[in-house]
Each structure stands twice: as structure tokens, then as C-alpha cells.
Scaffold this motif. Structure first.
Motif, PDB file in Angstrom:
ATOM      1  N   ARG A  21       1.393  -3.612   7.660  1.00 47.38           N
ATOM      2  CA  ARG A  21       1.708  -1.877   8.179  1.00 47.38           C
ATOM      3  C   ARG A  21       2.585  -2.128   6.920  1.00 47.38           C
ATOM      4  N   LEU A  22       3.243  -3.298   6.202  1.00 52.03           N
ATOM      5  CA  LEU A  22       3.826  -3.871   4.839  1.00 52.03           C
ATOM      6  C   LEU A  22       3.537  -3.230   4.205  1.00 52.03           C
ATOM      7  N   LEU A  23       2.534  -3.816   3.620  1.00 54.92           N
ATOM      8  CA  LEU A  23       1.228  -3.449   2.863  1.00 54.92           C
ATOM      9  C   LEU A  23       0.871  -2.531   2.201  1.00 54.92           C
ATOM     10  N   GLY A  24       1.092  -1.506   3.780  1.00 55.04           N
ATOM     11  CA  GLY A  24       0.634   0.203   2.958  1.00 55.04           C
ATOM     12  C   GLY A  24      -0.895   0.712   4.506  1.00 55.04           C
ATOM     13  N   ALA A  25      -1.504  -0.469   5.092  1.00 53.97           N
ATOM     14  CA  ALA A  25      -2.978  -0.386   6.258  1.00 53.97           C
ATOM     15  C   ALA A  25      -1.112   1.171   7.096  1.00 53.97           C
ATOM     16  N   HIS A  26      -3.046   1.951   6.712  1.00 50.86           N
ATOM     17  CA  HIS A  26      -2.341   3.046   7.721  1.00 50.86           C
ATOM     18  C   HIS A  26      -2.945   3.628   9.397  1.00 50.86           C
ATOM     19  N   LYS A  27      -4.195   2.228   8.927  1.00 52.66           N
ATOM     20  CA  LYS A  27      -4.948   2.102  10.120  1.00 52.66           C
ATOM     21  C   LYS A  27      -5.797   0.581  10.156  1.00 52.66           C
ATOM     22  N   VAL A  28      -5.676   0.221  11.756  1.00 58.16           N
ATOM     23  CA  VAL A  28      -6.519  -0.700  12.049  1.00 58.16           C
ATOM     24  C   VAL A  28      -7.625  -0.551  13.207  1.00 58.16           C
ATOM     25  N   VAL A  29      -8.960  -1.013  12.650  1.00 60.91           N
ATOM     26  CA  VAL A  29      -9.555  -0.802  13.622  1.00 60.91           C
ATOM     27  C   VAL A  29      -9.719  -2.286  14.404  1.00 60.91           C
ATOM     28  N   LEU A  30      -9.819  -2.671  15.657  1.00 60.54           N
ATOM     29  CA  LEU A  30     -10.136  -4.128  16.248  1.00 60.54           C
ATOM     30  C   LEU A  30     -11.748  -3.754  17.369  1.00 60.54           C
ATOM     31  N   TYR A  31     -12.171  -4.566  17.262  1.00 57.28           N
ATOM     32  CA  TYR A  31     -13.100  -4.547  18.215  1.00 57.28           C
ATOM     33  C   TYR A  31     -13.422  -5.990  19.391  1.00 57.28           C
ATOM     34  N   ASP A  32     -13.722  -5.573  20.765  1.00 56.20           N
ATOM     35  CA  ASP A  32     -13.070  -6.084  21.518  1.00 56.20           C
ATOM     36  C   ASP A  32     -14.086  -6.932  22.899  1.00 56.20           C
ATOM     37  N   ALA A  33     -13.639  -8.377  22.015  1.00 57.92           N
ATOM     38  CA  ALA A  33     -15.217  -8.925  22.253  1.00 57.92           C
ATOM     39  C   ALA A  33     -14.741  -9.596  23.674  1.00 57.92           C
TER      40      ALA A  33
END
Length: 444
Positions: free
Chosen positions: A187-199
Motif C-alpha cells: 500500500r505504501l508503494l502504491g498498490a490500490h488493490k491486492v487479490v488473493l486466492y484461497d487454498a
């Protein structure tokens, strides 16, 4: 003779479901396990508009193989009969060899026909062998354009970044504290969204993910996942065992979340990056954000000059890998900081960066990418953009927080504390999240 009347749409009780999140189609000797469908109207794509189907297919990449005819039944809003088009292309996303009993990640292309339906967005799609076969599958077509008004888009020209992460398979190891530090650094570097996939995740990691979903729903998304070949999504032990027992099958399946994430987000973000939670593209020098880094990447030369000098667009900006091992026998460099901060504490790295093609990670331009690997693009719109540019290590590097495969690299480490530029903000954010979750005692 009048044209045959096709339809109706597949009945829910007759859909051939497979392993919870997949559907099946059989065409001659081919079995298609279908995961998702996506509407692609990008102006850089010559065959657009089209619907792309993301599947696992029991056919490896083979230039001599001829796919049997297969069709897409496109179901439009308010219409009882489908628009039917032949599949124009199979893009296999694995050129590195094959083995028996494996299914290979494949993108199928279904261009919309000329005429009245060309610019209609289908709601659903079915895959069939013959045009008017009764379908046994029905996928909703994903189309999520940016909802902001055009005037607002023009006033906010800064690029938007989304990060795609493969299946989170951590049933026994608690990496919750590392996950928090990594998310806050993104988030500090500039990511607006993170998408994880649930195993399957350790309970503490699940608590972290659920807390972010409650407090920052636009920042963190968790999507379901199972293996395409059919190993059951059985918790807590079997799927983890299946992924460990057949590493090649696991790697082939990893292409599914990368590409599902890309196509779900390509209209709302300018760049997609595929990371693990031990990887960071770190700007160097006076550059402290990905926004400024991609602007800089356009101006600097391509490392080793692999792309033509007259390129003005590139499918990706890629960054060379360098390892930050544990070095457990060495004393802490930052003695006043808790050991719960993994990246802030581990600032010793190997001296040598990897070559441009070895474990690099990239920021992929959503205008041009077509099929993603975790390190590069399999396919891109070659008429609209050059191949990937490798940004020289003077400007940024891909920091990989794990042990190198070549143990000789562990000798003669150097201190590279570029991350300390973010220490005050990162520490404050991480500790606040720890307190919210009860991972730290409350001073009150």
C-alpha cells in the motif's frame, strides 16, 4: 432450409459441475475444464470485441495438433436464442514441456460476429462441439469497466496498480505477521488493490485477511480456488497434500488465478503485477513510489538492449531478482526494531542480481498483456507494444525474501537497507494492525 433453432440456455440442474468452481465440456478426445469467461473490448486487441474462456485442457502446446471444431454460444441480455461463433484460437499458456495426465492452462477466443450483435456484451457463454448442441456448461461473462466518469479519469492521470497472488496454501505455517507487513508495504508503494486466492490458510492468516476485507474492502479481495484436474478442495489436509505431491500439476494450475485476476481487473487498473508474499518491487534512489517508477521506466534504457530503441510502449516493465536470505546466524542489523518485522529486519542480501530472465517480476500494462505467467507474459498485442523492458538495477530491483537455490550466493552478503526509507510509516501501520487483531498487548 431454415437455420436450426438453438437453445434453450443450459438448465442449472444439467450443468456438468466439476470440483466446485469449474464446469466441464467434452469435444472428441478433449476435455475442457472451464473456470471463467471475460469480455475483451480493448482497442489494442485486433480481434476485439471477443469473449475469452479460461480453461484447463488435456492438450499441451503442439504446433502440429489440430483442435476439433468447437463453438461458443453467447447469450445476450433479453434474448432467448444464442449468438453462435466458432472458437477462433486456443492459446496454451505453458510452452515448457508436458507429461501424462496433465491439463494445461488455455485461453479460448470467441470473437463476436459482424453485424447487430458485434458490440453487445454477452451475459453468459456456453462451450459446445456443434453449433446447436445442448450445452452442459454456462459461465457468466465477466465485464467490469471502470465506473468513474470520464472527466474524473482525466483529472486523475496517475496509474493504478493491482497485485495478483496465487493460491494461499499455508495450512500449517503462521505467516500472519509477514502478510501484514507485506500488505502495508504494498500500500505504501502504491498498490490500490491486492487479490488473493484461497487454498487454505492458517487461522491467524485468515483473521488477517478477514480484517482487511472488513476495514479495506476495496484494497483486499479473496477469491475461491480449486485444482482444475479434480483433486477435491478438501480442508484442511488433502488439497495441501495434492499440491505438494504433484508439483507440475500445481504449477500448471497457478496460471489460472494469475489470468483470472488479470481479466477481472484489466479495465480498472493500468498495471497488473503477479507477486508472492515474499516479493517486492523496490524503487531505488530518490524514487519511492510505483507511480514515479513506471514514469522513470519509460525513460531509462532497456537492460541489455533487447527491445528496439524506437519503442514507445512496452507490454511490461520488469525488474531483476535479488535474494534477501534469512542469515539466522548473523546479528540483527536494526537492533531497536522487533523481530516481528521480517522485511525491515532482513536488509542483508546476496551481492549478485539474477539475470533478466531469472525470477524477474514485472508490472504488466493492461492495454497490451493477453496471457500471464508469474514472471512474464506468454502473449501480448505485438502490433501495439514491444516486448518487456528490463529496468536496470540502478533504478529498482525485485527483492525476494527467501534463500537462493545456488547456496554459493550466500557468501559475502551486502547491506541494502532501501526499505528503511519506509520504516516509520510501515512500522506504525503494522503495529496498528497488530493491535486491532490482538497480536500486541494494548498499552491502555
Amino acid at each position: 432450409m431454415p437455420a436450426p433453432q438453438c437453445g434453450p440456455v443450459a438448465d442449472m440442474m444439467n450443468i456438468d459441475f466439476h470440483n466446485t468452481f469449474w464446469q466441464r465440456a467434452v469435444v472428441e478426445k478433449l476435455t475442457y475444464y472451464l473456470y471463467g469467461a471475460y469480455y475483451d473490448e480493448r482497442t489494442t486487441v485486433p480481434e476485439a470485441p471477443l469473449v475469452r474462456l479460461l480453461a484447463m485442457v488435456n492438450q499441451h502446446q503442439d504446433a502440429a495438433f489440430r483442435y476439433p471444431p468447437v463453438h461458443c454460444q453467447l447469450w445476450m441480455p433479453g434474448r432467448a436464442k444464442p449468438v453462435i461463433v466458432p472458437v477462433s484460437e486456443h492459446k496454451v499458456m505453458w510452452p515448457f514441456g508436458h507429461a501424462p495426465r496433465r491439463y494445461y492452462p488455455t485461453l479460448l477466443s470467441c470473437p463476436l460476429p459482424e453485424g447487430t450483435h458485434k458490440w453487445e456484451v454477452p451475459e453468459m457463454v456456453s462451450l459446445v462441439a456443434r453449433r446447436c448442441d445442448m450445452a452442459r456448461n454456462l459461465l457468466r461473462v465477466t465485464y467490469e469497466p471502470l465506473e468513474e466518469p470520464l472527466e474524473k479519469q482525466r483529472k486523475d492521470p496517475d496509474p493504478r496498480f493491482v497485485i495478483c497472488v496465487k493460491a494461499m496454501d499455508f495450512p500449517y505455517e503462521d505467516k500472519s505477521w509477514r502478510l501484514i507487513e507485506w500488505l502495508e508495504l504494498m500500500r505504501l508503494l502504491g498498490a490500490h488493490k491486492v487479490v488473493l486466492y484461497d487454498a487454505q490458510m492458517h487461522p491467524n492468516m485468515s483473521r488477517v485477511v478477514q480484517d482487511y476485507r472488513r476495514t479495506s474492502p476495496d484494497f483486499l479481495e479473496l477469491r475461491p480456488m480449486s485444482l482444475g484436474r479434480g483433486e477435491p478442495h478438501a480442508r484442511p489436509h488433502f488439497q495441501h497434500y495434492a499440491m505438494k505431491a504433484d508439483g507440475f500439476n500445481r504449477i500448471l494450475n497457478e496460471m489460472i488465478p494469475y489470468n483470472d485476476c488479470f481479466y477481472r481487473n484489466m479495465y480498472r487498473f493500468d498495471y497488473v503485477a503477479v507477486f508472492d508474499i515474499d516479493e517486492v518491487i523496490m524503487p531505488l534512489g530518490n524514487t519511492t513510489s510505483w507511480r514515479d517508477l513506471v514514469a522513470l521506466a519509460r525513460r531509462v534504457p532497456d537492460y541489455e538492449s533487447r527491445t528496439p530503441a524506437d519503442c514507445s510502449e512496452w507490454v511490461s516493465f520488469c525488474f531483476r531478482n535479488v535474494y534477501y536470505p534469512r542469515y539466522p546466524e548473523r546479528p540483527k542489523v536494526y537492533r531497536n526494531l522487533s523481530s516481528s518485522f521480517y522485511m525491515l529486519q532482513h536488509v542483508e542480501r546476496v551481492r549478485q542480481h539474477c539475470d533478466r530472465g531469472a525470477a524477474a517480476k514485472c508490472m504488466h500494462d493492461t492495454r497490451f498483456a493477453v496471457g500471464l505467467h508469474n514472471h512474464f507474459t506468454f502473449y501480448h498485442t505485438e502490433e501495439a507494444a514491444c516486448a518487456a523492458k528490463s529496468v536496470p538495477v540502478e533504478f529498482a530491483q525485485m527483492q525476494h525474501y527467501r534463500e537462493p537455490d545456488t547456496k554459493a550466493l550466500l557468501l559475502d552478503p551486502v547491506i541494502d537497507a532501501s526499505i528503511w526509507r519506509f520504516q516509520p510509516q510501515l512500522q506504525a501501520r503494522v503495529e496498528e494492525r497488530f493491535r486491532r487483531l490482538g497480536f500486541l498487548p494494548n498499552a491502555d
